[in-house]
Scaffold this motif. Structure first.
Motif: not given
Length: 916
Positions: A775-786
């Motif tokens: 989640n930290n890596w993809f934060d701000g890239k418009g994709i949410s993760f579970s």
């Protein structure tokens, strides 16, 4: 013989009887004193047999003469004295003299013991002692021999020593056996003589019967034919009876079936059978027992065809201290022929040069093992003989439990990974899919479990031993190292013929193996490449046979299975050629051979590929990417992403909005360990070889995870190593980001698989767990993760369990391996002047006729981390373009296409060396 030819050393102290003029033709039946014999030049060898015969003929026979006769006859039968024939046809003075009295004789025999002439054989008395022996109170030897070459003094202590040797040999052969065989020999002689009723029995035969009825009296009767089992005819001698001279076979025991010494271990365990292995065919094994009488042991041995048991006690039991004779598996079963054996004696044994002889049910030698040596046999082991200092020391009967055949059918999966191999099963009680437990199936014939002890020495031996890894753990193993360790560097380099002898030349390593210069004898990563002089196929076949033997042993014992269906997995990065190669290793080119067929011959268990599509009846290997997502179905509005990071490859499977994306490429956790091995030379201390450092890091990773690896470095290096973890995932995640963006995914559910994910556990908190890091890596890239983590953090087992589930689901559709992946290019490139966009699909369609020209400059410039490397973009682009040339495939019409994504090629060939 020369010493028996000296002039007679006798003096007559009783009234002279029968002394007449010496006439050679009238010599028989006369006695001579020493003076007459000497003056006539008659050798004592002629006078003494007659004197001795007269002493035996007395009623009753002279006791001392009978004692000497008994000793010599027993020594003859026991094979203690040597019988040396003198051919009377040689024509010297002696032989002419003998033949003048006995024209029908063709040989004369002398008896030697320890190179001393102790007597001879003569027609009237069978055996007579040397001239120096006292035969009665009336005749005694002179105190000083006469003549220039005196005979040795055979009287007194010599005779006592001979008697001791006789008693020792009787005990060694078993008194019961000797007495019964001696009586059978006399019956043989009587049958040869065929004496008619009323015909007198010659004196020598009467005296033989006296020996049998007194000294060697027994009620045990040896059956017909038994003489040939234990004795041989050393010579055929001529003996007198009432009708002349007859040839009689002179028997001696030549087959000592018993061990002179037996081994005794620290727990008191002694051999089940104290018989030398070459004589086991004579023994009724099941009826052989032993009992202890204080410190002594007495065996009761039933010989085949004999009416009663033979009693025998060992002369010496050699204390052998600790030891284990290990057999795998710990059962016997019809059809199960393959056995693994390992001999683990303590160091106290070393001076005795211990060895084992392994035999089958017919007592045929299978293999011979030295200490700390193992082997595989394709014949069931039934008997194990111990040798000490080259001599047999007893036979142990394989006392493993025999199990029934059964009719169970079982389905398993097989995940042959770059660093580890696992098997998946289904629990029929719970319905859960789980990893198979490689249990310890070791059986110690000696029952002392020395090999499993906590002793420091044996613990070290165990970790470096040629035995099965599960035997060294308290619990079963769910994964085995995908490595082979050879006994020596020379064996590793010797060639593929050494692979015919597993456990002797090579083995699977203990996960915590401790061995000097391990890098010189270990082979890893052979799923992808093999060191000379081997091929991938040879190493893979040798490895998987051991793995499957281990697994099938557990299934055979616990479930009585006879049929096993297998779902093997493979990475799509194999491509068509390597997939075919791997498939043929398992089932051969026609689907009915390979190691599956070989293992059937060895175990009796029928192996086949499992049906993975019930509609088509497809029996096939399953791609790891598909296996990893077998437990999930796409949820509406959510993209499902499975990323399997192994040691050598990463497999990706993405489902979003009804579309499927699949990729597989050679970029795994080993790339990170290779970075550490190249850049940090402090571990192991003093090691300069890159391969040795890599092997040490892999071993450390298995033992204590990434945390243990990082903690071996000083603080500054540890920080740098943690930063490299970030870079490892940065390259992979950039590709995932582009793939997700091209697919239109906004909400993603991630299923991490493979132990490569565990590298994150070594990162800086709080990003040292997968959900936070992702989640930290993809934060701000418009994709949410579970993120759904596997049960019990079993990242490795996800693929294996998924493959097993596919066999139940029956929905699998095998991909076209000409273009096995389905993904995006991942970067803008130009191919022969044609622009291909980053979100175009890969594999591409036809791009042009060969040779294709690739310009990947735009792709390199688009990477957010390109500015961090000390190499110019043009150089990197040129290197990547060259690798693209090797990633093409032939399309219809003679055109070429790109068979994988540009990003996958970049991660495989460029990123680890220049960016990581």
């Amino acid at each position: 013989m020369a010493r028996l030819l000296l002039p007679g050393n006798w003096k007559h102290i009783a009234p002279k009887v029968g002394l007449n003029k010496i006439i050679p033709s009238d010599f028989e039946g006369r006695l001579y004193n020493s003076a007459n014999i000497k003056s006539a030049g008659v050798p004592s060898i002629l006078a003494h047999p007659y004197v001795f015969t007269k002493a035996l003929t007395m009623a009753p026979p002279n006791p001392q003469a009978m004692q000497q006769f008994t000793s010599l006859v027993r020594a003859l039968f026991l094979g203690i004295v040597d019988v040396n024939p003198i051919d009377l046809a040689i024509g010297n003075r002696l032989t002419k003299l003998l033949q003048s009295f006995e024209p029908r004789m063709n040989h004369f025999y002398i008896l030697k013991w320890k190179n001393m002439t102790v007597g001879g054989i003569y027609p009237d008395c069978l055996a007579f002692p040397g001239a120096k022996f006292v035969v009665s109170s009336e005749y005694e030897a002179q105190s000083s021999p006469v003549g220039p070459h005196p005979e040795p003094d055979y009287s007194g202590i010599t005779f006592q020593n001979l008697e001791k040797e006789i008693e020792k040999r009787i005990s060694l052969y078993s008194p019961d056996l000797v007495k019964a065989l001696f009586a059978r020999w006399i019956q043989e002689i009587i049958a040869i003589l065929a004496l008619p009723p009323g015909d007198g029995m010659p004196v020598w035969l009467q005296r033989l019967l006296d020996v049998s009825n007194t000294e060697w009296n027994t009620t045990l009767v040896a059956p017909n034919g038994s003489l040939d089992d234990f004795t041989s005819v050393s010579n055929t001698v001529q003996l007198r009876h009432n009708r002349g001279i007859t040839s009689i076979p002179l028997r001696k025991i030549t087959q000592n079936i018993f061990c002179e010494r037996i081994v005794q271990f620290a727990n008191g365990d002694i051999p089940d059978i104290p018989v030398k292995s070459q004589h086991l065919r004579l023994i009724n094994i099941a009826a052989t027992t032993y009992m202890r009488e204080g410190s002594n042991v007495r065996y009761s041995i039933q010989l085949k065809g004999w009416p009663g048991p033979i009693q025998w006690s060992p002369i010496q039991a050699i204390d052998g201290d600790q030891g284990s004779i290990l057999l795998w598996p710990n059962f016997k079963a019809d059809g199960w022929n393959v056995n693994y054996v390992f001999f683990a004696p303590s160091t106290i044994f070393s001076g005795l040069r211990p060895k084992l002889r392994l035999m089958n049910a017919d007592f045929t030698l299978i293999k011979e093992l030295s200490e700390r040596e193992g082997c595989r046999t394709n014949v069931p082991v039934e008997y194990v003989e111990v040798l000490l200092q080259g001599e047999p020391a007893g036979v142990f009967v394989d006392n493993r439990k025999r199990i029934g055949r059964g009719q169970t059918n079982i389905t398993i999966s097989l995940d042959f990974g770059t660093t580890h191999t696992s098997i998946g099963v289904k629990d029929d009680n719970t319905g859960e899919y789980q990893l198979f437990n490689f249990e310890d199936m070791t059986h110690d014939i000696l029952g002392m479990d020395y090999f499993h002890s906590d002793d420091i020495e044996i613990t070290r031996v165990r970790r470096g031993s040629f035995w099965f890894p599960p035997a060294s753990f308290d619990d079963a193993l769910t994964a085995l190292p995908s490595e082979l360790v050879f006994k020596t560097k020379e064996l590793l380099l010797a060639g593929d013929h050494v692979l015919n002898k597993p456990l002797k030349n090579f083995r699977l390593p203990h996960p915590k193996i401790e061995q000097d210069r391990l890098h010189e004898i270990i082979v890893a990563n052979f799923k992808w490449s093999a060191p000379e002089p081997y091929t991938r196929e040879q190493l893979t076949k040798s490895y998987l046979k051991i793995v499957l033997h281990m697994a099938l042993a557990v299934l055979r014992r616990n479930y009585l299975c006879t049929n096993v269906s297998i779902v093997p997995t493979y990475p799509l990065a194999f491509g068509r050629k390597r997939f075919k190669e791997y498939r043929e290793i398992l089932v051969g080119p026609n689907g009915d051979g390979g190691i599956f067929a070989e293992i059937f011959e060895e175990t009796g268990i029928n192996l086949s590929l499992a049906i993975v599509n019930t509609n088509t009846g497809l029996q096939e290997l399953v791609a790891e990417s598909y296996a990893a997502k077998a437990f999930w179905s796409p949820a509406p509005g959510t993209a499902e992403l499975v990323v399997d990071i192994g040691g050598e490859t990463t497999d990706i499977a993405l489902w979003v909005n009804g579309n499927e994306f699949v990729d597989s490429f050679q970029y795994g956790a080993n790339r990170y360990l290779q970075y550490l091995a190249r850049h940090f030379r402090t571990y192991p201390p003093g090691v300069t070889d890159l391969n040795e450092r890599m092997i040490a890091l892999q071993k450390k990773m298995r033992e204590s995870g990434i945390g243990g690896v990082l903690n071996i470095y000083p603080p500054a290096q540890k920080v740098t190593a943690q930063q490299a973890i970030d870079r490892f995932f940065q390259g992979l995640f950039e590709y995932l980001y582009r793939l997700l963006s091209a697919s239109g995914a906004k909400k993603v559910h991630l299923y991490p698989a493979g132990n490569g994910w565990r590298l994150i556990e070594g990162y800086v908190p709080p990003s040292d767990n997968i959900p936070n890091y992702v989640n930290n890596w993809f934060d701000g890239k418009g994709i949410s993760f579970s993120v759904s983590l596997p049960k019990d953090s079993d990242y490795k087992g996800l693929v294996c369990k998924g493959a097993r589930r596919i066999a139940d689901g029956g929905w699998y559709i095998h991909p076209d391996l000409t273009t096995p992946v389905k993904t995006i290019l991942g970067g803008d490139i130009q191919v022969s002047g044609v622009t291909k966009k980053w979100n175009d699909m890969a594999p591409t369609g036809p791009l042009g006729t060969p040779p294709l020209g690739f310009d990947v400059t735009s792709f390199i410039k688009s990477l957010p981390f390109s500015s961090s490397v000390n190499i110019d973009i043009a150089t990197i682009s040129g290197l990547l373009a060259n690798h693209c040339q090797n990633a093409t495939y032939l399309c219809p019409g003679g055109m070429l296409g790109l068979n994988k994504s540009i990003f996958a090629i970049f991660l495989e060939k460029i990123y680890p060396e220049y960016y990581l």
